[in-house]
Scaffold this motif. Structure first.
Motif, PDB file in Angstrom:
ATOM      1  N   TYR A 140      36.374  11.947  -1.745  1.00  0.00           N
ATOM      2  CA  TYR A 140      37.739  12.182  -1.269  1.00  0.00           C
ATOM      3  C   TYR A 140      38.392  10.928  -0.708  1.00  0.00           C
ATOM      4  CZ  TYR A 140      36.505  17.104  -1.641  1.00  0.00           C
ATOM      5  OH  TYR A 140      36.112  18.325  -2.104  1.00  0.00           O
ATOM      6  N   GLY A 141      37.642   9.856  -0.600  1.00  0.00           N
ATOM      7  CA  GLY A 141      38.189   8.629  -0.054  1.00  0.00           C
ATOM      8  C   GLY A 141      37.878   8.504   1.421  1.00  0.00           C
ATOM      9  N   PRO A 142      38.457   7.497   2.068  1.00  0.00           N
ATOM     10  CA  PRO A 142      38.189   7.279   3.493  1.00  0.00           C
ATOM     11  C   PRO A 142      38.694   8.450   4.341  1.00  0.00           C
ATOM     12  CG  PRO A 142      39.325   5.390   2.527  1.00  0.00           C
ATOM     13  CD  PRO A 142      39.335   6.469   1.509  1.00  0.00           C
ATOM     14  N   TRP A 143      37.891   8.847   5.315  1.00  0.00           N
ATOM     15  CA  TRP A 143      38.279   9.977   6.156  1.00  0.00           C
ATOM     16  C   TRP A 143      39.534   9.657   6.964  1.00  0.00           C
ATOM     17  CZ3 TRP A 143      38.699   9.764  11.410  1.00  0.00           C
ATOM     18  CH2 TRP A 143      38.064   8.712  12.074  1.00  0.00           C
ATOM     19  N   GLU A 144      39.742   8.373   7.298  1.00  0.00           N
ATOM     20  CA  GLU A 144      40.927   7.982   8.072  1.00  0.00           C
ATOM     21  C   GLU A 144      42.205   8.266   7.286  1.00  0.00           C
ATOM     22  OE1 GLU A 144      37.660   4.977   9.223  1.00  0.00           O
ATOM     23  OE2 GLU A 144      38.368   5.907   7.395  1.00  0.00           O
ATOM     24  N   THR A 145      42.161   8.043   5.970  1.00  0.00           N
ATOM     25  CA  THR A 145      43.322   8.314   5.125  1.00  0.00           C
ATOM     26  C   THR A 145      43.638   9.807   5.108  1.00  0.00           C
ATOM     27  OG1 THR A 145      42.746   6.441   3.714  1.00  0.00           O
ATOM     28  CG2 THR A 145      44.254   8.072   2.785  1.00  0.00           C
TER      29      THR A 145
END
Length: 130
Positions: free
Chosen positions: A58-63
């Motif tokens: 899903y990509g970086p959690w921050e994003t």
């Protein structure tokens, strides 16, 4: 391939128009796919995992978290949940009792002693009305 905790194509088609456009015409890094970001949010909500445990696909959690906060503030997620809940099947609804709290006195009987007889109630009302 539909993975665990992800939206079906039918659910996605019902809500994709409620999301902001992916291509805003702004300069800089292109934004992530809305469907992938929303699936990441659903994964977090359904799994109960902390943001940092979001799978790498899903990509970086921050994003994901920053988009989550933005969509909450803009009311976008409220609209999505409203649309998806219109056709929810509530034939079987389970509630976890660990989150339901009642007041400590809620199990007791009504206060005030014994109930009055019906003719005494009528006499009291007649006296009060005079």
């Amino acid at each position: 391939m539909l993975r665990r905790y992800e939206l079906t194509d039918q659910e996605w088609n019902r809500i994709k128009d409620l999301l902001p456009p992916e291509k805003s015409g702004k300069r800089g890094r292109p934004s992530k796919d809305n469907r992938m970001i929303l699936n990441a949010m659903v994964w977090i909500a359904r799994s109960g995992a902390p943001w940092r445990d979001l799978p790498e696909r899903y990509g970086p959690w921050e994003t994901v978290y920053s988009r989550f906060r933005k969509w909450i503030d803009d009311g976008i997620l409220d609209n999505i949940f409203h649309v998806l809940s219109l056709d929810a099947e509530l034939d079987e609804l389970f509630m976890d009792s660990s989150i339901v709290q009642a007041h400590q006195h809620s199990a007791g009987a009504k206060k005030g002693g014994l109930p009055m007889k019906l003719d005494e109630v009528e006499e009291d009302q007649a006296v009060k009305s005079m």
